[in-house]
Design a protein around this motif. Sequence first.
Motif, PDB file in Angstrom:
ATOM      1  N   LEU A  18       0.821  -1.210   0.000  1.00 28.33           N
ATOM      2  CA  LEU A  18       0.000   0.000   0.000  1.00 28.33           C
ATOM      3  C   LEU A  18       0.856   1.261   0.000  1.00 28.33           C
ATOM      4  N   VAL A  19       2.032   1.192   0.575  1.00 29.35           N
ATOM      5  CA  VAL A  19       2.962   2.328   0.512  1.00 29.35           C
ATOM      6  C   VAL A  19       3.481   2.470  -0.915  1.00 29.35           C
ATOM      7  N   LEU A  20       3.835   1.345  -1.549  1.00 31.17           N
ATOM      8  CA  LEU A  20       4.279   1.385  -2.948  1.00 31.17           C
ATOM      9  C   LEU A  20       3.208   2.018  -3.835  1.00 31.17           C
ATOM     10  N   GLN A  21       1.977   1.615  -3.620  1.00 31.18           N
ATOM     11  CA  GLN A  21       0.871   2.116  -4.429  1.00 31.18           C
ATOM     12  C   GLN A  21       0.699   3.620  -4.261  1.00 31.18           C
ATOM     13  N   GLU A  22       0.903   4.097  -3.052  1.00 29.33           N
ATOM     14  CA  GLU A  22       0.742   5.528  -2.782  1.00 29.33           C
ATOM     15  C   GLU A  22       1.893   6.354  -3.362  1.00 29.33           C
ATOM     16  N   LEU A  23       3.099   5.822  -3.295  1.00 21.83           N
ATOM     17  CA  LEU A  23       4.278   6.586  -3.707  1.00 21.83           C
ATOM     18  C   LEU A  23       4.547   6.558  -5.208  1.00 21.83           C
ATOM     19  N   TRP A  24       4.081   5.524  -5.883  1.00 21.73           N
ATOM     20  CA  TRP A  24       4.385   5.399  -7.297  1.00 21.73           C
ATOM     21  C   TRP A  24       3.111   5.120  -8.071  1.00 21.73           C
ATOM     22  N   LYS A  25       2.778   6.029  -8.974  1.00 22.53           N
ATOM     23  CA  LYS A  25       1.573   5.903  -9.798  1.00 22.53           C
ATOM     24  C   LYS A  25       1.991   5.691 -11.256  1.00 22.53           C
ATOM     25  N   PRO A  26       1.324   4.771 -11.964  1.00 24.64           N
ATOM     26  CA  PRO A  26       1.629   4.583 -13.390  1.00 24.64           C
ATOM     27  C   PRO A  26       1.260   5.819 -14.207  1.00 24.64           C
ATOM     28  N   LYS A  27       1.855   5.946 -15.376  1.00 26.92           N
ATOM     29  CA  LYS A  27       1.552   7.051 -16.289  1.00 26.92           C
ATOM     30  C   LYS A  27       0.095   6.971 -16.741  1.00 26.92           C
ATOM     31  N   ALA A  28      -0.385   8.076 -17.269  1.00 21.42           N
ATOM     32  CA  ALA A  28      -1.758   8.137 -17.788  1.00 21.42           C
ATOM     33  C   ALA A  28      -1.975   7.029 -18.824  1.00 21.42           C
ATOM     34  N   GLY A  29      -3.114   6.381 -18.758  1.00 17.41           N
ATOM     35  CA  GLY A  29      -3.432   5.303 -19.686  1.00 17.41           C
ATOM     36  C   GLY A  29      -3.007   3.929 -19.186  1.00 17.41           C
ATOM     37  N   TRP A  30      -2.229   3.896 -18.124  1.00 22.33           N
ATOM     38  CA  TRP A  30      -1.751   2.645 -17.540  1.00 22.33           C
ATOM     39  C   TRP A  30      -2.400   2.473 -16.173  1.00 22.33           C
ATOM     40  N   SER A  31      -2.452   1.253 -15.707  1.00 24.46           N
ATOM     41  CA  SER A  31      -2.937   0.979 -14.360  1.00 24.46           C
ATOM     42  C   SER A  31      -2.087  -0.119 -13.748  1.00 24.46           C
ATOM     43  N   ARG A  32      -2.237  -0.295 -12.468  1.00 23.82           N
ATOM     44  CA  ARG A  32      -1.478  -1.334 -11.782  1.00 23.82           C
ATOM     45  C   ARG A  32      -2.430  -2.157 -10.946  1.00 23.82           C
ATOM     46  N   ARG A  33      -2.024  -3.378 -10.720  1.00 22.81           N
ATOM     47  CA  ARG A  33      -2.719  -4.234  -9.774  1.00 22.81           C
ATOM     48  C   ARG A  33      -1.705  -5.184  -9.168  1.00 22.81           C
ATOM     49  N   PHE A  34      -2.064  -5.700  -8.035  1.00 27.81           N
ATOM     50  CA  PHE A  34      -1.222  -6.676  -7.369  1.00 27.81           C
ATOM     51  C   PHE A  34      -1.819  -8.048  -7.604  1.00 27.81           C
ATOM     52  N   GLU A  35      -0.968  -9.001  -7.966  1.00 30.94           N
ATOM     53  CA  GLU A  35      -1.402 -10.370  -8.229  1.00 30.94           C
ATOM     54  C   GLU A  35      -0.537 -11.320  -7.417  1.00 30.94           C
ATOM     55  N   ILE A  36      -1.126 -12.426  -7.015  1.00 27.34           N
ATOM     56  CA  ILE A  36      -0.363 -13.470  -6.335  1.00 27.34           C
ATOM     57  C   ILE A  36      -0.034 -14.536  -7.365  1.00 27.34           C
ATOM     58  N   ARG A  37       1.232 -14.851  -7.475  1.00 25.72           N
ATOM     59  CA  ARG A  37       1.703 -15.853  -8.437  1.00 25.72           C
ATOM     60  C   ARG A  37       2.536 -16.908  -7.726  1.00 25.72           C
ATOM     61  N   ARG A  38       2.557 -18.096  -8.277  1.00 24.32           N
ATOM     62  CA  ARG A  38       3.432 -19.147  -7.750  1.00 24.32           C
ATOM     63  C   ARG A  38       4.877 -18.799  -8.094  1.00 24.32           C
ATOM     64  N   ARG A  39       5.742 -18.939  -7.105  1.00 24.42           N
ATOM     65  CA  ARG A  39       7.160 -18.615  -7.334  1.00 24.42           C
ATOM     66  C   ARG A  39       7.755 -19.479  -8.447  1.00 24.42           C
ATOM     67  N   GLN A  40       7.353 -20.748  -8.523  1.00 29.88           N
ATOM     68  CA  GLN A  40       7.910 -21.617  -9.563  1.00 29.88           C
ATOM     69  C   GLN A  40       7.541 -21.115 -10.957  1.00 29.88           C
ATOM     70  N   ASP A  41       6.359 -20.514 -11.116  1.00 22.86           N
ATOM     71  CA  ASP A  41       5.975 -19.953 -12.412  1.00 22.86           C
ATOM     72  C   ASP A  41       6.804 -18.713 -12.736  1.00 22.86           C
ATOM     73  N   LEU A  42       7.123 -17.917 -11.725  1.00 18.53           N
ATOM     74  CA  LEU A  42       7.966 -16.742 -11.932  1.00 18.53           C
ATOM     75  C   LEU A  42       9.384 -17.157 -12.335  1.00 18.53           C
ATOM     76  N   GLU A  43       9.885 -18.192 -11.704  1.00 20.97           N
ATOM     77  CA  GLU A  43      11.227 -18.682 -12.030  1.00 20.97           C
ATOM     78  C   GLU A  43      11.284 -19.203 -13.449  1.00 20.97           C
ATOM     79  N   ARG A  44      10.233 -19.924 -13.880  1.00 21.76           N
ATOM     80  CA  ARG A  44      10.184 -20.452 -15.256  1.00 21.76           C
ATOM     81  C   ARG A  44      10.134 -19.307 -16.269  1.00 21.76           C
ATOM     82  N   ALA A  45       9.351 -18.272 -15.958  1.00 20.97           N
ATOM     83  CA  ALA A  45       9.220 -17.132 -16.878  1.00 20.97           C
ATOM     84  C   ALA A  45      10.527 -16.367 -17.000  1.00 20.97           C
ATOM     85  N   GLY A  46      11.351 -16.407 -15.966  1.00 22.58           N
ATOM     86  CA  GLY A  46      12.624 -15.693 -15.982  1.00 22.58           C
ATOM     87  C   GLY A  46      13.735 -16.416 -16.703  1.00 22.58           C
ATOM     88  N   ASP A  47      13.495 -17.690 -17.053  1.00 25.75           N
ATOM     89  CA  ASP A  47      14.536 -18.476 -17.748  1.00 25.75           C
ATOM     90  C   ASP A  47      14.650 -18.113 -19.196  1.00 25.75           C
TER      91      ASP A  47
END
Length: 92
Positions: free
Chosen positions: A63-92
């Motif tokens: 919530l501090v991140l959300q308050e301090l940093w806003k995306p540019k106009a036309g963009w939005s942000r959301r927080f998602e929960i992902r499995r770490r193993q899927d993140l590791e695979r995507a980074g390979d």
Amino acid sequence: ATPRSSARQLVREALERYGLNPDDFGQFALCDVVGRPGGGGGTAGGAWQGEHLREVGDWERPLVLQELWKPKAGWSRRFEIRRRQDLERAGD
């Protein structure tokens, strides 16, 4: 969630809320995702598509991140929960 809530706490609470074992929180990560409708093609009414993803550190305060940093106009942000193993695979 409060400004004092850590990403780790929020993941644990979400798992519990959805009937999953909150002790499995280490298998999941909170991610800060920036995107826009239609995946950046500018098409109105298109499905929201994340274009930039960053894993939030366990001790960061979303919530501090959300308050301090806003995306540019036309963009939005959301927080998602992902499995770490899927993140590791995507980074390979």
